[in-house]
Design a protein around this motif. Structure first.
Motif, PDB file in Angstrom:
ATOM      1  N   ALA A 125     -29.536 -16.126 -28.529  1.00 42.79           N
ATOM      2  CA  ALA A 125     -30.796 -16.418 -27.846  1.00 42.79           C
ATOM      3  C   ALA A 125     -32.011 -16.215 -28.736  1.00 42.79           C
ATOM      4  O   ALA A 125     -33.022 -16.899 -28.581  1.00 42.79           O
ATOM      5  N   THR A 126     -31.914 -15.281 -29.669  1.00 41.48           N
ATOM      6  CA  THR A 126     -33.071 -14.979 -30.511  1.00 41.48           C
ATOM      7  C   THR A 126     -33.086 -15.782 -31.805  1.00 41.48           C
ATOM      8  O   THR A 126     -34.114 -15.870 -32.473  1.00 41.48           O
ATOM      9  N   CYS A 127     -31.949 -16.387 -32.148  1.00 36.49           N
ATOM     10  CA  CYS A 127     -31.850 -17.163 -33.388  1.00 36.49           C
ATOM     11  C   CYS A 127     -32.527 -18.521 -33.232  1.00 36.49           C
ATOM     12  O   CYS A 127     -32.300 -19.218 -32.240  1.00 36.49           O
ATOM     13  N   LYS A 128     -33.326 -18.905 -34.208  1.00 36.99           N
ATOM     14  CA  LYS A 128     -34.013 -20.199 -34.138  1.00 36.99           C
ATOM     15  C   LYS A 128     -33.032 -21.364 -34.165  1.00 36.99           C
ATOM     16  O   LYS A 128     -33.361 -22.477 -33.756  1.00 36.99           O
ATOM     17  N   ASN A 129     -31.810 -21.097 -34.650  1.00 34.76           N
ATOM     18  CA  ASN A 129     -30.777 -22.136 -34.708  1.00 34.76           C
ATOM     19  C   ASN A 129     -29.721 -21.976 -33.618  1.00 34.76           C
ATOM     20  O   ASN A 129     -28.753 -22.730 -33.586  1.00 34.76           O
ATOM     21  N   SER A 130     -29.885 -20.966 -32.769  1.00 36.26           N
ATOM     22  CA  SER A 130     -28.876 -20.644 -31.747  1.00 36.26           C
ATOM     23  C   SER A 130     -27.503 -20.441 -32.383  1.00 36.26           C
ATOM     24  O   SER A 130     -26.485 -20.955 -31.909  1.00 36.26           O
ATOM     25  N   SER A 131     -27.488 -19.679 -33.458  1.00 36.68           N
ATOM     26  CA  SER A 131     -26.237 -19.407 -34.167  1.00 36.68           C
ATOM     27  C   SER A 131     -25.483 -18.251 -33.516  1.00 36.68           C
ATOM     28  O   SER A 131     -26.087 -17.279 -33.064  1.00 36.68           O
ATOM     29  N   ALA A 132     -24.165 -18.365 -33.501  1.00 37.61           N
ATOM     30  CA  ALA A 132     -23.313 -17.303 -32.956  1.00 37.61           C
ATOM     31  C   ALA A 132     -22.591 -16.547 -34.072  1.00 37.61           C
ATOM     32  O   ALA A 132     -21.602 -15.863 -33.832  1.00 37.61           O
ATOM     33  N   MET A 133     -23.106 -16.661 -35.282  1.00 33.19           N
ATOM     34  CA  MET A 133     -22.430 -16.057 -36.430  1.00 33.19           C
ATOM     35  C   MET A 133     -22.268 -14.541 -36.297  1.00 33.19           C
ATOM     36  O   MET A 133     -21.231 -13.989 -36.673  1.00 33.19           O
ATOM     37  N   LEU A 134     -23.276 -13.852 -35.786  1.00 33.42           N
ATOM     38  CA  LEU A 134     -23.175 -12.395 -35.690  1.00 33.42           C
ATOM     39  C   LEU A 134     -22.088 -11.994 -34.701  1.00 33.42           C
ATOM     40  O   LEU A 134     -21.314 -11.070 -34.959  1.00 33.42           O
ATOM     41  N   PHE A 135     -22.024 -12.685 -33.580  1.00 35.82           N
ATOM     42  CA  PHE A 135     -20.984 -12.403 -32.586  1.00 35.82           C
ATOM     43  C   PHE A 135     -19.595 -12.644 -33.166  1.00 35.82           C
ATOM     44  O   PHE A 135     -18.718 -11.772 -33.099  1.00 35.82           O
ATOM     45  N   VAL A 136     -19.387 -13.821 -33.745  1.00 39.79           N
ATOM     46  CA  VAL A 136     -18.072 -14.160 -34.292  1.00 39.79           C
ATOM     47  C   VAL A 136     -17.717 -13.232 -35.446  1.00 39.79           C
ATOM     48  O   VAL A 136     -16.576 -12.771 -35.570  1.00 39.79           O
ATOM     49  N   ALA A 137     -18.703 -12.924 -36.276  1.00 44.05           N
ATOM     50  CA  ALA A 137     -18.463 -12.039 -37.416  1.00 44.05           C
ATOM     51  C   ALA A 137     -18.041 -10.647 -36.962  1.00 44.05           C
ATOM     52  O   ALA A 137     -17.176 -10.016 -37.575  1.00 44.05           O
ATOM     53  N   ALA A 138     -18.644 -10.167 -35.889  1.00 40.70           N
ATOM     54  CA  ALA A 138     -18.277  -8.845 -35.370  1.00 40.70           C
ATOM     55  C   ALA A 138     -16.832  -8.841 -34.886  1.00 40.70           C
ATOM     56  O   ALA A 138     -16.072  -7.898 -35.144  1.00 40.70           O
ATOM     57  N   LYS A 139     -16.443  -9.910 -34.204  1.00 35.92           N
ATOM     58  CA  LYS A 139     -15.081  -9.992 -33.680  1.00 35.92           C
ATOM     59  C   LYS A 139     -14.053 -10.157 -34.798  1.00 35.92           C
ATOM     60  O   LYS A 139     -12.947  -9.619 -34.726  1.00 35.92           O
ATOM     61  N   VAL A 140     -14.418 -10.905 -35.831  1.00 35.06           N
ATOM     62  CA  VAL A 140     -13.519 -11.061 -36.980  1.00 35.06           C
ATOM     63  C   VAL A 140     -13.425  -9.749 -37.755  1.00 35.06           C
ATOM     64  O   VAL A 140     -12.342  -9.306 -38.145  1.00 35.06           O
ATOM     65  N   SER A 141     -14.568  -9.100 -37.956  1.00 35.65           N
ATOM     66  CA  SER A 141     -14.621  -7.882 -38.771  1.00 35.65           C
ATOM     67  C   SER A 141     -13.827  -6.732 -38.177  1.00 35.65           C
ATOM     68  O   SER A 141     -13.189  -5.968 -38.903  1.00 35.65           O
ATOM     69  N   GLU A 189     -23.978  -7.343 -42.370  1.00 35.27           N
ATOM     70  CA  GLU A 189     -22.862  -7.188 -43.304  1.00 35.27           C
ATOM     71  C   GLU A 189     -21.586  -7.817 -42.742  1.00 35.27           C
ATOM     72  O   GLU A 189     -20.722  -8.262 -43.499  1.00 35.27           O
ATOM     73  N   ASN A 190     -21.499  -7.855 -41.427  1.00 38.80           N
ATOM     74  CA  ASN A 190     -20.319  -8.466 -40.811  1.00 38.80           C
ATOM     75  C   ASN A 190     -20.262  -9.966 -41.073  1.00 38.80           C
ATOM     76  O   ASN A 190     -19.177 -10.535 -41.210  1.00 38.80           O
ATOM     77  N   ILE A 191     -21.425 -10.607 -41.140  1.00 39.26           N
ATOM     78  CA  ILE A 191     -21.451 -12.038 -41.445  1.00 39.26           C
ATOM     79  C   ILE A 191     -20.967 -12.274 -42.872  1.00 39.26           C
ATOM     80  O   ILE A 191     -20.191 -13.200 -43.135  1.00 39.26           O
ATOM     81  N   ALA A 192     -21.407 -11.418 -43.788  1.00 42.59           N
ATOM     82  CA  ALA A 192     -20.949 -11.536 -45.175  1.00 42.59           C
ATOM     83  C   ALA A 192     -19.437 -11.339 -45.251  1.00 42.59           C
ATOM     84  O   ALA A 192     -18.736 -12.063 -45.976  1.00 42.59           O
ATOM     85  N   ARG A 193     -18.940 -10.380 -44.482  1.00 41.83           N
ATOM     86  CA  ARG A 193     -17.487 -10.126 -44.476  1.00 41.83           C
ATOM     87  C   ARG A 193     -16.731 -11.326 -43.913  1.00 41.83           C
ATOM     88  O   ARG A 193     -15.697 -11.729 -44.446  1.00 41.83           O
ATOM     89  N   MET A 194     -17.248 -11.904 -42.834  1.00 46.75           N
ATOM     90  CA  MET A 194     -16.580 -13.063 -42.249  1.00 46.75           C
ATOM     91  C   MET A 194     -16.586 -14.246 -43.215  1.00 46.75           C
ATOM     92  O   MET A 194     -15.603 -14.985 -43.312  1.00 46.75           O
ATOM     93  N   ASN A 195     -17.685 -14.423 -43.930  1.00 46.51           N
ATOM     94  CA  ASN A 195     -17.747 -15.509 -44.910  1.00 46.51           C
ATOM     95  C   ASN A 195     -16.698 -15.325 -46.004  1.00 46.51           C
ATOM     96  O   ASN A 195     -16.078 -16.298 -46.451  1.00 46.51           O
ATOM     97  N   ARG A 196     -16.505 -14.074 -46.431  1.00 46.95           N
ATOM     98  CA  ARG A 196     -15.461 -13.799 -47.431  1.00 46.95           C
ATOM     99  C   ARG A 196     -14.083 -14.097 -46.854  1.00 46.95           C
ATOM    100  O   ARG A 196     -13.231 -14.709 -47.507  1.00 46.95           O
TER     101      ARG A 196
END
Length: 205
Positions: A125-141, A189-196
């Protein structure tokens, strides 16, 4: 509204303890309101000035369609979870004791921090792009950091990212607004981890 025999304004709520993520609202232009590290249900009126006009809106994102009034459909998060946010466990009665696998305190702490995500959608909701990367990254991490999550690590990150894209969430441009508004302080940091994890999984595939 009740006096006029009309339906009251609909909004989501459940635990009133900041752990279910149901009470997701935009208050005065901010996800969960002006305070930090809390959900809407934990927001006190003392955060506002006497006589102040308070603006309340539903979360806005293409992947979170409004059902009615302040209620939005966040089933997109559930479908992402179903795509890979789990581990397969043998429940035949021969399950291994949880303490049988040594895990460093640092890894355990980081996994617990990632698992603190309640899926409220404030990041989207707060992302200008409506990205869910933080949510998905947390679940992956939370699984990537633990040995129990390694068996399905490749399929997990590929499937969850694929589902995220199919749900219509936007791309991450690293503005960091999601981390600021997250009521549980989920780190970028979770997004960076998910990208790796995603890069490694893609190379394996």
């Amino acid at each position: 509204l009740v006096a006029k025999d009309e339906s009251p304004i609909a909004f989501d709520h459940d635990c009133r303890e900041g752990i279910c993520g149901m009470c997701s609202l935009h208050i005065n232009g901010e996800a969960h309101g002006p305070d930090r590290g809390i959900t809407t249900c934990q927001l006190h009126m003392r955060m506002f000035k006497d006589g102040e006009t308070i603006s309340i809106e539903p979360f806005r994102a293409a992947a979170f369609p409004v059902i009615k009034d302040l209620v939005v459909d966040r089933m997109a998060f559930e479908r992402i979870q179903q795509a890979g946010g789990f581990i397969s466990v043998n429940t035949s009665g021969n399950t291994q004791d949880a303490n049988a696998t040594p895990i460093s305190k640092h890894a355990a702490d980081e996994a617990m921090d990632a698992a603190a995500c309640i899926g409220c959608g404030a990041c989207v909701a707060t992302c200008k792009n409506s990205s869910a990367m933080l949510f998905v990254a947390a679940k992956v991490s939370q699984y990537a950091l633990l040995p129990q999550g390694q068996v399905e690590a490749t399929d997990r990150v590929l499937n969850m990212v694929k589902q995220m894209d199919e749900e219509g969430f936007g791309n991450c441009t690293n503005t960091g607004a999601c981390e600021v508004e997250c009521p549980k302080g989920i780190s970028l940091e979770n997004i960076a981890r998910m990208n790796r994890e995603y890069l490694i999984a893609s190379l394996k595939g």
